[in-house]
Design an enzyme around this catalytic site. Structure first.
Site, PDB file in Angstrom:
ATOM      1  CD  GLU A  11       0.631  -3.511  -5.155  1.00 15.36           C
ATOM      2  OE1 GLU A  11       0.523  -4.509  -4.088  1.00 15.36           O
ATOM      3  OE2 GLU A  11      -0.179  -2.570  -4.787  1.00 15.36           O
ATOM      4  CD  GLU A  34       3.980  -4.530   1.750  1.00 15.02           C
ATOM      5  OE1 GLU A  34       4.132  -4.262   0.618  1.00 15.02           O
ATOM      6  OE2 GLU A  34       3.102  -4.402   2.740  1.00 15.02           O
TER       7      GLU A  34
END
Ligand SMILES: *[C@@H]1O[C@H](CO)[C@@H](O)[C@H](O)[C@H]1NC(C)=O
Ligand SMILES: *[C@@H]1O[C@H](CO)[C@@H](O)[C@H](O)[C@H]1NC(C)=O
Ligand SMILES: *[C@@H]1O[C@H](CO)[C@@H](O)[C@H](O)[C@H]1NC(C)=O
Ligand SMILES: *[C@@H]1O[C@H](CO)[C@@H](O)[C@H](O)[C@H]1NC(C)=O
Length: 419
Positions: free
Chosen positions: A224, A335
């Site tokens: 990520e 997120e």
């Protein structure tokens, strides 16, 4: 001489940390002096921070240590004891250095690229890499010293299995675009940069790419990268560049940035976890960063590039199981953690804090999202899906056109009368 200077520097760091721990520990200290947590934190710090050849004070209060490339945390890993650092990738996917035609975009949608705040006060010499120094208070803010630098479990958006249980269990909310059902060898995006407001220090807001391997079981592999605002991790509300990896669904392996052994950095300009600047303004100047992650088909390592030409380093293939072959899903988007403060939905913002329909200059975006296919070419993804748990809180809207390729706007304010 350089090495000696490094040693002195480290000792000073340790001494400072002790003072810091002492004062911060007044309430938690046991009769014997330090609490267990403080002692563990001190040990953890000595493992994480490496001797610096030079240290640079950043205007945001960070200290950036320039650490010799062979002294970086990766080389604490037993498998990397004899590793020869690769100073360049063996392979670049096609059209790697060709952002110019897309990002220039002359005319009304003017965007600029950005750097890191600490550059204002110096640069790291060749042969070293910049590492954001971890301080005692950083580790002590973490719920446990052992888990400092790690994500909690179950924070990956699972579009297919989106059920209330998932939302309930972790309190994480997403607004993402994704592709699955193929073999992927990398992904890219140009990501608009904002500083979303965080309601509570135990929450965060991030915008990133996920490269995922395996099903969503206990052995999920993930790489990520993106930007995040995370008061718990960094002690402030600045927008920071970050990376993350795990090979067991966030259980025992992996971490943010260089906070454990794994990622091997080769670049002396960009520090993981350091603040990026400037930040986009509502109805004002827009800034974005470009991130590309790809797999070298020969060595199997996963490389990361920041901007149009800064190759930051690589995750060695042996760290992973599924990703040692290829990725099975790519996700791009935002997120946040909703900890339900006051029993209501959090007011922590995602992206710019504005909904996608407000468009350029107001809502945050990902543009020119691409995947690396089986022929190792970068191309626009086919069959892009989108997902959000509660579109009245945070939403996502995708599209494609000639200027921006495949893109989407995403984000929202969180708490509002419809959320
Ligand atoms: C590293 O090299 C030494 C000496 O050649 C060898 O004994 C050792 O097993 C190697 N370690 C690894 C992890 O390959
Ligand atoms: C970048 O794209 C332009 C226009 O598509 C092309 O002419 C040029 O050769 C490309 N540059 C590289 C380095 O691939
Ligand atoms: C969360 O869990 C509780 C108890 O398990 C349940 O009553 C509630 O409806 C759930 N909330 C959501 C949003 O699913
Ligand atoms: C971060 O933001 C929160 C809420 O917006 C604020 O209460 C807090 O003081 C800020 N923290 C710092 C270190 O600026």
């Amino acid at each position: 001489m350089a090495v000696q200077a490094g040693c002195i520097c480290t000792m000073v760091v340790v001494a400072l940390v002790c003072c810091c721990l002492l004062s911060a520990g007044a309430t938690e200290a046991t009769a014997g002096g330090f609490s267990r947590k403080h002692i563990a934190a001190g040990k953890r710090l000595r493992r994480i921070n490496k001797p610096a050849v030079k240290s640079i004070d950043s205007p945001d209060g960070d200290m950036i240590d320039c650490v010799h490339i062979t002294h970086q945390p990766a080389f604490d890993h037993p498998f990397l004891k004899n590793h020869t650092v690769q100073l360049r990738p063996g392979f670049h996917p096609e059209d790697l250095y060709n952002d110019s035609k897309l990002s220039a975009d002359p005319g009304k949608k003017k965007v600029s690229t950005i750097t890191q705040l600490w550059h204002q006060n110096g640069r790291c010499p060749d042969g070293t890499i910049p590492i954001r120094r971890t301080r005692g208070e950083d580790v002590l803010r973490s719920s446990s010293v052992k888990r400092y630098g790690r994500k909690k479990h179950r924070t990956i958006p699972k579009p297919r299995f989106a059920d209330p249980d998932l939302i309930n269990e972790s309190g994480h909310q997403h607004a993402i675009a994704y592709v699955e059902g193929d073999k992927y060898y990398g992904a890219k995006a140009i990501i608009n940069v904002w500083e979303p407001k965080i309601q509570q220090t135990n929450e965060f807001s991030l915008s990133q790419i996920w490269i995922l391997g395996g099903s969503f079981g206990e052995d999920l592999n993930s790489i990520e990268a993106g930007w995040q605002v995370s008061p718990d991790l960094y002690g402030d509300n600045n927008t920071r560049l970050f990376t993350y990896w795990t090979s067991d669904a966030y259980q025992a392996t992996g971490c943010y940035n260089l906070l454990c052994s794994g990622f091997i950095q080769i670049n002396s300009d960009i520090a993981m976890g350091a603040s990026i600047s400037p930040i986009s303004e509502f109805s004002g100047s827009q800034y974005d960063i470009s991130i590309l992650i790809w797999k070298d088909p020969k060595e199997g390592n996963w490389w990361m590039q920041f901007g149009s030409d800064l190759v930051l380093g690589y995750w060695p293939s042996f760290l992973f199981s599924y990703l040692a072959d290829s990725a099975s899903m790519i996700e791009w988007g935002g997120e946040v953690v909703d900890s339900q403060p006051d029993g209501e939905h959090t007011a922590t913002e995602m992206g710019s804090g504005h909904f996608p329909e407000e468009g350029f200059g107001k809502a945050s975006y990902f543009r020119n999202i691409q995947i690396v296919d089986e022929s190792n070419n970068l191309r626009s993804p086919k069959g892009v899906g989108s997902f959000t748990e509660q579109s009245n809180c945070y939403d996502v809207q995708s599209g494609s056109n000639g200027d921006w390729g495949s893109y989407f706007y995403y984000g929202g304010p969180g708490r509002n009368s419809n959320c």
